[in-house]
Design a protein around this motif. Sequence first.
Motif, PDB file in Angstrom:
ATOM      1  N   VAL A  22       0.977  -1.250  -0.113  1.00 48.75           N
ATOM      2  CA  VAL A  22       0.123   0.000  -0.104  1.00 48.75           C
ATOM      3  C   VAL A  22       0.825   1.341   0.115  1.00 48.75           C
ATOM      4  O   VAL A  22       1.925   1.333   0.720  1.00 48.75           O
ATOM      5  N   ALA A  23       0.422   2.119  -0.712  1.00 47.16           N
ATOM      6  CA  ALA A  23       1.217   3.635  -0.673  1.00 47.16           C
ATOM      7  C   ALA A  23       0.105   4.542  -1.001  1.00 47.16           C
ATOM      8  O   ALA A  23      -1.011   4.343  -1.486  1.00 47.16           O
ATOM      9  N   VAL A  24       0.382   5.772  -0.438  1.00 43.13           N
ATOM     10  CA  VAL A  24      -0.779   6.960  -0.577  1.00 43.13           C
ATOM     11  C   VAL A  24      -0.275   7.986  -1.263  1.00 43.13           C
ATOM     12  O   VAL A  24       1.158   8.284  -1.159  1.00 43.13           O
ATOM     13  N   VAL A  25      -0.933   8.457  -2.345  1.00 42.59           N
ATOM     14  CA  VAL A  25      -0.289   9.467  -3.002  1.00 42.59           C
ATOM     15  C   VAL A  25      -1.711  10.727  -2.827  1.00 42.59           C
ATOM     16  O   VAL A  25      -2.484  10.527  -3.222  1.00 42.59           O
ATOM     17  N   LEU A  26      -0.855  11.929  -2.543  1.00 36.19           N
ATOM     18  CA  LEU A  26      -1.677  13.280  -2.428  1.00 36.19           C
ATOM     19  C   LEU A  26      -1.278  14.175  -3.123  1.00 36.19           C
ATOM     20  O   LEU A  26      -0.073  14.238  -3.777  1.00 36.19           O
ATOM     21  N   ALA A  27      -2.087  15.359  -3.139  1.00 40.13           N
ATOM     22  CA  ALA A  27      -1.769  16.611  -3.837  1.00 40.13           C
ATOM     23  C   ALA A  27      -2.307  17.710  -2.790  1.00 40.13           C
ATOM     24  O   ALA A  27      -3.154  18.314  -3.129  1.00 40.13           O
ATOM     25  N   VAL A  28      -1.470  17.742  -1.795  1.00 41.22           N
ATOM     26  CA  VAL A  28      -1.472  18.750  -0.755  1.00 41.22           C
ATOM     27  C   VAL A  28      -2.657  18.529   0.060  1.00 41.22           C
ATOM     28  O   VAL A  28      -2.486  18.159   1.416  1.00 41.22           O
TER      29      VAL A  28
END
Length: 306
Positions: A22-28
């Motif tokens: 599992v990885a989490v990708v955010l845009a602020v």
Amino acid sequence: MDTMRDRFVPVVSRLLDEDPRVAVVLAVIGGDAFAEAHRRHPDRVVDVGIREQLLVGAAAGLALTGFRPVVHTFASFLVERPFEQVKLDLGHQDVGAVLVSAAASFDWPAGGYTHMAPGDVALLDTLDGWTVHVPGHPDEAEALLRHAVAAGDDKVYVRLSVQSNGRGLPVDGQRFLAVREGRSGVVVAVGPVLDAVLAATEGLDVTVLYATTVRPFDAAALRRAAGAAGTDVVLVEPYLAGTSTAAANDALSDVPHRVLGLGVGRRELRRYGRVEEHVAAHGLDARSLRERIAGFVGGGVAAARR
């Protein structure tokens, strides 16, 4: 009661601890909430800045290397703005991710139309192979998030909202639930509109199906309900009205039927207002729903008067 988004961060943080894929990708947006998870897993919590196209592209790259990316921002920035990347980086490359949105159709009216996305599910409907979950309660959101992350390498969209029903129901990420049975028609309530639909149909002789997974569409459940309750079908969806009418028509293609799609209208409401005012303006409050459902479903008005 906490919101679906309140539940999202601790659930996914635990999944980061439990599953090295599992990885989490955010845009602020959401970055502060994942600060502790980032300290524990600096290589698997990635903030790309205010770059929504890169948000999806980076998730696709992670998926290509074997990760299970969970991608999060407002629905308008997750589905609409980077749609080309959703279509090509995920779809064309045949890799999966879990897209988890916030703000739904009009959850933050003060943000204006740039932060509203009533057409998100309809837009994803133009692509192949997406599973779409629309929880109606934080407990359901938690269950469906876990189901989505565990779903192999599938492409999954989880639509979170501040709107919520009073209690959660046991959901399995596949089937509609029959929560009321009747003989004059079928009303399908999607996610957080269930409470309003139940209030609107009180005393009406209709079956109410509860849908938290709308793609794939549970055609078998609708066919069973329509066979017992007639073939007038009303779909009440918390996003663009009519999004699932084609799916309902396909499910009942070999029998005479009528379908009414209720949901968010196409007309832009240019006053901020409150969430409740937007609900009422789109006719999704219990009073408006009762009038529209009873006026459409065969025998509904007569049953209500008895």
